[in-house]
Each structure stands twice: as structure tokens, then as C-alpha cells.
Design a protein around this motif. Sequence first.
Motif, PDB file in Angstrom:
ATOM      1  N   ILE A 259       0.845  -1.198   0.000  1.00  0.00           N
ATOM      2  CA  ILE A 259       0.000   0.000   0.000  1.00  0.00           C
ATOM      3  C   ILE A 259       0.879   1.247   0.000  1.00  0.00           C
ATOM      4  O   ILE A 259       1.443   1.622   1.029  1.00  0.00           O
ATOM      5  N   PRO A 260       1.016   1.928  -1.149  1.00  0.00           N
ATOM      6  CA  PRO A 260       1.710   3.218  -1.165  1.00  0.00           C
ATOM      7  C   PRO A 260       0.771   4.297  -0.640  1.00  0.00           C
ATOM      8  O   PRO A 260      -0.414   4.332  -0.990  1.00  0.00           O
ATOM      9  N   VAL A 261       1.273   5.185   0.200  1.00  0.00           N
ATOM     10  CA  VAL A 261       0.411   6.170   0.871  1.00  0.00           C
ATOM     11  C   VAL A 261       1.003   7.566   0.738  1.00  0.00           C
ATOM     12  O   VAL A 261       2.191   7.767   0.978  1.00  0.00           O
ATOM     13  N   TYR A 262       0.140   8.514   0.366  1.00  0.00           N
ATOM     14  CA  TYR A 262       0.540   9.925   0.392  1.00  0.00           C
ATOM     15  C   TYR A 262      -0.685  10.777   0.697  1.00  0.00           C
ATOM     16  O   TYR A 262      -1.627  10.839  -0.092  1.00  0.00           O
ATOM     17  N   ASN A 263      -0.688  11.387   1.858  1.00  0.00           N
ATOM     18  CA  ASN A 263      -1.760  12.299   2.282  1.00  0.00           C
ATOM     19  C   ASN A 263      -3.149  11.655   2.189  1.00  0.00           C
ATOM     20  O   ASN A 263      -4.026  12.130   1.453  1.00  0.00           O
ATOM     21  N   GLU A 264      -3.346  10.585   2.968  1.00  0.00           N
ATOM     22  CA  GLU A 264      -4.626   9.873   2.964  1.00  0.00           C
ATOM     23  C   GLU A 264      -5.182   9.747   4.392  1.00  0.00           C
ATOM     24  O   GLU A 264      -5.708   8.708   4.779  1.00  0.00           O
ATOM     25  N   ILE A 265      -5.077  10.824   5.174  1.00  0.00           N
ATOM     26  CA  ILE A 265      -5.515  10.746   6.565  1.00  0.00           C
ATOM     27  C   ILE A 265      -7.013  10.437   6.674  1.00  0.00           C
ATOM     28  O   ILE A 265      -7.458   9.827   7.655  1.00  0.00           O
ATOM     29  N   GLN A 266      -7.800  10.824   5.680  1.00  0.00           N
ATOM     30  CA  GLN A 266      -9.242  10.587   5.741  1.00  0.00           C
ATOM     31  C   GLN A 266      -9.613   9.120   5.512  1.00  0.00           C
ATOM     32  O   GLN A 266     -10.715   8.699   5.884  1.00  0.00           O
TER      33      GLN A 266
END
Length: 228
Positions: free
Chosen positions: A7-14
Motif C-alpha cells: 500500500i503506497p500512501v501519500y496524504n490519505e488521513i481521511q
Amino acid sequence: MKLSVVIPVYNEIQTIHEIIRRVQSVQIEKEIIIVDDYSTDGTREYLQTLRADHIQVFFHEKNQGKGAALHTGFAHVSGDVVVIQDADLEYNPQEYHLLLKLIVEGRADVVYGSRFLTGSERRILLFWHSLGNKLLTFLSNMITDLNLTDMETCYKMFKADILKTMRLEQQGFGFEPEFTVKVAKQRLRIYEVGISYHGRDYSEGKKIGWKDGVAVLWYLVKYRFFAD
């Protein structure tokens, strides 16, 4: 057969908490590998507090792109099969079974989850984005001599051993055409299955834009004719 979910993640706090919950709920033996690409919206801080079995979290010290996050994740895979999972809620992890079935049965080396080859539900929005995806898939098929319906899909599942024979370079969204050209050149057994799709618009956090689409054309040509 163990599945590695990268899972690549960038700015997904929601969405990060919910996507982790959904992946964890899938009844398949698995590990979850999360790579934060230097988020600035609180995602990074949330992941730093995460403690759960079968989850590894890695952090980039600067923003490098989706492809770079995938490279980091792939380097820590221990499963037999790998699947890419975006950190938004556009794709349903409960559909891993649809893709994995073809690999378990020995029919496929790579399986793409197509948003267009499907009778399942999909959210209706962004005509030009959809048309762009279809155009890029058409051009990809011309160059690779494949007949995919959705080259740009997030859901790409493949045997982990493929990573040992493929040198991946692209740091950003160019991963999609690079991977597709390279699996085609290796003459791997590629299948598609229809999946549901719950797309976001740009106000909801969608990140890929038209400039990324233009770059895809160069990557398709580069990896088909000028690079291994």
C-alpha cells in the motif's frame, strides 16, 4: 499461498484507517506492507502509532512518488503473490479472491482488475478521466500487442518471483506503463477480471492528472523499444 498487500500512501488521513481495516478483514493469509511517501496531512503521524500483527510500515524522508513507494514495499515482500492496493477507498479488498483464484489455479502469472470489464457496481463520474484511461490502454495495447481493457488499474496482482526478474525504475505514476510493457515482453500469462470501482473526483483527493497521462506515452515507447 501467502499474499503480500503493498500500500503506497501519500496524504490519505481521511481513509488510511478504513483501508487498513478493510484489508485486514479479508480472509486470506497475508502480510500488509505500507509505505508512506512523506505525507504532510497527519497520515505519517498516524502510521507511526500503528501497532498490528502482520503489518510493516516504512517511511520515506522526502516525497518521491507512487512508483518509489512501491519499490520500497516490493523490497520487503515475503509472500508468494503480491497485490497493489491504493490507500483510498476506490477499490474493494474483498475482491482479492477474484484475482488470486487465477494464480492459485495455475492459469495466470499476472492478473489485472479491470474497472471497465465488469458487471459490478462502479461510481459514475469524470468522463474525460475515463476516456483518457481508455486511450492510454488502447495505445498500450498497440505497443505491447496485448488486449487489456484497463492498463492503468491499481489492482495488479502477480507472482512474487516476477520481482526477481524485473528491474523497475519509474518513481511516479510511470510505474503502470513500465510494468505492463515489461510483463508483456516477458510473455507472462496475463489475465483480467472485472472489479467494482468507487472512484474519487479531484475535490475528494484524486491525484493523477493530465500531465501524468502525457508522460505515460513516453514510458510506453521507452520501455518497449529503448530499455530492458
